[in-house]
Design a protein around this motif. Structure first.
Motif, PDB file in Angstrom:
ATOM      1  N   CYS A  55     -13.471  -9.995  95.130  1.00  0.00           N
ATOM      2  CA  CYS A  55     -13.268  -8.546  95.079  1.00  0.00           C
ATOM      3  C   CYS A  55     -13.708  -7.829  96.347  1.00  0.00           C
ATOM      4  CB  CYS A  55     -13.981  -7.960  93.862  1.00  0.00           C
ATOM      5  SG  CYS A  55     -15.770  -7.978  94.023  1.00  0.00           S
ATOM      6  N   GLY A  56     -14.334  -8.548  97.296  1.00  0.00           N
ATOM      7  CA  GLY A  56     -14.667  -7.943  98.575  1.00  0.00           C
ATOM      8  C   GLY A  56     -15.965  -7.157  98.583  1.00  0.00           C
ATOM      9  N   GLN A  57     -16.643  -7.057  97.455  1.00  0.00           N
ATOM     10  CA  GLN A  57     -17.926  -6.366  97.423  1.00  0.00           C
ATOM     11  C   GLN A  57     -19.003  -7.262  98.027  1.00  0.00           C
ATOM     12  OE1 GLN A  57     -18.485  -3.089  96.253  1.00  0.00           O
ATOM     13  NE2 GLN A  57     -16.285  -3.271  96.587  1.00  0.00           N
ATOM     14  N   PRO A  58     -20.073  -6.630  98.534  1.00  0.00           N
ATOM     15  CA  PRO A  58     -21.155  -7.473  99.042  1.00  0.00           C
ATOM     16  C   PRO A  58     -21.792  -8.275  97.921  1.00  0.00           C
ATOM     17  CG  PRO A  58     -21.815  -5.165  99.044  1.00  0.00           C
ATOM     18  CD  PRO A  58     -20.362  -5.203  98.693  1.00  0.00           C
ATOM     19  N   MET A  59     -22.400  -9.351  98.321  1.00  0.00           N
ATOM     20  CA  MET A  59     -23.071 -10.173  97.324  1.00  0.00           C
ATOM     21  C   MET A  59     -24.562 -10.103  97.582  1.00  0.00           C
ATOM     22  SD  MET A  59     -20.458 -13.368  97.157  1.00  0.00           S
ATOM     23  CE  MET A  59     -20.725 -13.715  95.436  1.00  0.00           C
ATOM     24  N   HIS A  60     -25.336 -10.295  96.578  1.00  0.00           N
ATOM     25  CA  HIS A  60     -26.786 -10.290  96.802  1.00  0.00           C
ATOM     26  C   HIS A  60     -27.385 -11.614  96.366  1.00  0.00           C
ATOM     27  CE1 HIS A  60     -27.874  -9.569  92.577  1.00  0.00           C
ATOM     28  NE2 HIS A  60     -26.798  -8.840  92.533  1.00  0.00           N
ATOM     29  N   VAL A  61     -28.618 -11.829  96.885  1.00  0.00           N
ATOM     30  CA  VAL A  61     -29.264 -13.105  96.617  1.00  0.00           C
ATOM     31  C   VAL A  61     -29.678 -13.148  95.159  1.00  0.00           C
ATOM     32  CG1 VAL A  61     -31.218 -14.576  97.160  1.00  0.00           C
ATOM     33  CG2 VAL A  61     -30.077 -13.306  98.973  1.00  0.00           C
ATOM     34  N   TYR A  62     -29.297 -14.174  94.537  1.00  0.00           N
ATOM     35  CA  TYR A  62     -29.552 -14.324  93.118  1.00  0.00           C
ATOM     36  C   TYR A  62     -30.667 -15.338  92.890  1.00  0.00           C
ATOM     37  CZ  TYR A  62     -28.478 -16.354  88.534  1.00  0.00           C
ATOM     38  OH  TYR A  62     -28.533 -16.868  87.291  1.00  0.00           O
ATOM     39  N   MET A  63     -30.650 -16.375  93.678  1.00  0.00           N
ATOM     40  CA  MET A  63     -31.678 -17.391  93.522  1.00  0.00           C
ATOM     41  C   MET A  63     -31.801 -18.188  94.802  1.00  0.00           C
ATOM     42  SD  MET A  63     -31.825 -20.722  91.122  1.00  0.00           S
ATOM     43  CE  MET A  63     -31.219 -20.044  89.616  1.00  0.00           C
ATOM     44  N   ARG A  64     -33.016 -18.600  95.091  1.00  0.00           N
ATOM     45  CA  ARG A  64     -33.246 -19.499  96.215  1.00  0.00           C
ATOM     46  C   ARG A  64     -33.995 -20.692  95.680  1.00  0.00           C
ATOM     47  NH1 ARG A  64     -33.653 -16.550 101.223  1.00  0.00           N
ATOM     48  NH2 ARG A  64     -33.526 -14.385 100.634  1.00  0.00           N
ATOM     49  N   ARG A  65     -33.501 -21.822  95.962  1.00  0.00           N
ATOM     50  CA  ARG A  65     -34.253 -22.992  95.546  1.00  0.00           C
ATOM     51  C   ARG A  65     -33.837 -24.181  96.387  1.00  0.00           C
ATOM     52  NH1 ARG A  65     -34.488 -23.826  89.359  1.00  0.00           N
ATOM     53  NH2 ARG A  65     -32.437 -24.720  89.626  1.00  0.00           N
ATOM     54  N   GLY A  66     -34.821 -24.894  96.852  1.00  0.00           N
ATOM     55  CA  GLY A  66     -34.562 -26.131  97.582  1.00  0.00           C
ATOM     56  C   GLY A  66     -33.630 -25.958  98.766  1.00  0.00           C
ATOM     57  N   GLY A  67     -33.779 -24.854  99.482  1.00  0.00           N
ATOM     58  CA  GLY A  67     -32.945 -24.657 100.657  1.00  0.00           C
ATOM     59  C   GLY A  67     -31.532 -24.205 100.335  1.00  0.00           C
ATOM     60  N   VAL A  68     -31.297 -23.914  99.104  1.00  0.00           N
ATOM     61  CA  VAL A  68     -29.971 -23.429  98.724  1.00  0.00           C
ATOM     62  C   VAL A  68     -30.119 -21.998  98.222  1.00  0.00           C
ATOM     63  CG1 VAL A  68     -28.042 -23.722  97.128  1.00  0.00           C
ATOM     64  CG2 VAL A  68     -29.127 -25.721  98.146  1.00  0.00           C
ATOM     65  N   VAL A  69     -29.298 -21.121  98.770  1.00  0.00           N
ATOM     66  CA  VAL A  69     -29.319 -19.734  98.336  1.00  0.00           C
ATOM     67  C   VAL A  69     -28.073 -19.473  97.500  1.00  0.00           C
ATOM     68  CG1 VAL A  69     -29.493 -17.344  99.073  1.00  0.00           C
ATOM     69  CG2 VAL A  69     -30.455 -19.149 100.496  1.00  0.00           C
ATOM     70  N   ARG A  70     -28.281 -18.901  96.365  1.00  0.00           N
ATOM     71  CA  ARG A  70     -27.140 -18.542  95.531  1.00  0.00           C
ATOM     72  C   ARG A  70     -26.945 -17.038  95.593  1.00  0.00           C
ATOM     73  NH1 ARG A  70     -26.737 -22.836  91.211  1.00  0.00           N
ATOM     74  NH2 ARG A  70     -28.260 -24.314  91.986  1.00  0.00           N
ATOM     75  N   PHE A  71     -25.734 -16.648  95.821  1.00  0.00           N
ATOM     76  CA  PHE A  71     -25.397 -15.238  95.852  1.00  0.00           C
ATOM     77  C   PHE A  71     -24.567 -14.896  94.634  1.00  0.00           C
ATOM     78  CE2 PHE A  71     -26.082 -16.417 100.222  1.00  0.00           C
ATOM     79  CZ  PHE A  71     -26.774 -15.343 100.736  1.00  0.00           C
ATOM     80  N   ARG A  72     -24.749 -13.677  94.214  1.00  0.00           N
ATOM     81  CA  ARG A  72     -23.958 -13.206  93.104  1.00  0.00           C
ATOM     82  C   ARG A  72     -23.304 -11.901  93.506  1.00  0.00           C
ATOM     83  NH1 ARG A  72     -26.951 -12.508  87.470  1.00  0.00           N
ATOM     84  NH2 ARG A  72     -27.711 -10.594  88.385  1.00  0.00           N
ATOM     85  N   CYS A  73     -22.128 -11.694  93.061  1.00  0.00           N
ATOM     86  CA  CYS A  73     -21.391 -10.470  93.368  1.00  0.00           C
ATOM     87  C   CYS A  73     -22.150  -9.264  92.820  1.00  0.00           C
ATOM     88  CB  CYS A  73     -19.998 -10.560  92.751  1.00  0.00           C
ATOM     89  SG  CYS A  73     -18.980  -9.131  93.136  1.00  0.00           S
ATOM     90  N   THR A  74     -22.233  -8.182  93.626  1.00  0.00           N
ATOM     91  CA  THR A  74     -22.944  -6.998  93.149  1.00  0.00           C
ATOM     92  C   THR A  74     -22.202  -6.318  92.001  1.00  0.00           C
ATOM     93  OG1 THR A  74     -21.914  -5.769  94.963  1.00  0.00           O
ATOM     94  CG2 THR A  74     -24.172  -6.473  95.274  1.00  0.00           C
ATOM     95  N   ARG A  75     -20.981  -6.690  91.760  1.00  0.00           N
ATOM     96  CA  ARG A  75     -20.257  -6.092  90.641  1.00  0.00           C
ATOM     97  C   ARG A  75     -20.451  -6.878  89.351  1.00  0.00           C
ATOM     98  NH1 ARG A  75     -14.410  -5.621  91.514  1.00  0.00           N
ATOM     99  NH2 ARG A  75     -14.469  -4.540  89.550  1.00  0.00           N
ATOM    100  N   TYR A  76     -21.316  -7.860  89.405  1.00  0.00           N
ATOM    101  CA  TYR A  76     -21.625  -8.584  88.185  1.00  0.00           C
ATOM    102  C   TYR A  76     -22.091  -7.586  87.132  1.00  0.00           C
ATOM    103  CZ  TYR A  76     -23.813 -12.003  85.120  1.00  0.00           C
ATOM    104  OH  TYR A  76     -24.153 -12.754  84.043  1.00  0.00           O
ATOM    105  N   PRO A  77     -21.746  -7.680  85.903  1.00  0.00           N
ATOM    106  CA  PRO A  77     -20.967  -8.763  85.316  1.00  0.00           C
ATOM    107  C   PRO A  77     -19.460  -8.558  85.332  1.00  0.00           C
ATOM    108  CG  PRO A  77     -21.808  -7.344  83.594  1.00  0.00           C
ATOM    109  CD  PRO A  77     -22.259  -6.751  84.913  1.00  0.00           C
TER     110      PRO A  77
END
Ligand SMILES: [Zn+2]
Ligand SMILES: [Zn+2]
Length: 92
Positions: A55-77
């Motif tokens: 959808c082109g919206q920015p994503m934000h950091v949802y979780m960081r673990r073990g050198g992996v960053v997970r992003f989630r769309c700011t329009r969640y849900p």
């Protein structure tokens, strides 16, 4: 101008140039305590925020673990797009 460089562990100025890190920074070895460190450790770059591929919206950091960053769309849900990015892990 140059600040005098000191060992972050023992504050000694007796330092030895000890090659470069894989990212090209000068590495030093403290002659006194044998501690290795890098001059001016990288300031953390601003967090890279990918935009949602759906959808082109920015994503934000949802979780960081073990050198992996997970992003989630700011329009969640409304938009449930996730991204998983492997962050650079610095190893000594
Ligand atoms: Zn030292
Ligand atoms: Zn989205």
């Amino acid at each position: 101008m140059k600040d005098s460089l000191r060992c972050p562990r023992c504050q000694s100025e007796a330092l030895y140039r000890y090659g470069f890190t894989p990212s090209g920074k000068q590495r030093y070895l403290c002659v006194v305590c044998q501690h290795q460190f890098v001059e001016h450790p990288a300031r953390k770059p601003p967090e890279v925020r990918p935009s949602c591929p759906r959808c082109g919206q920015p994503m934000h950091v949802y979780m960081r673990r073990g050198g992996v960053v997970r992003f989630r769309c700011t329009r969640y849900p409304e938009c449930r797009t996730y991204l998983k990015i492997r962050a650079e892990v610095s190893r000594s």
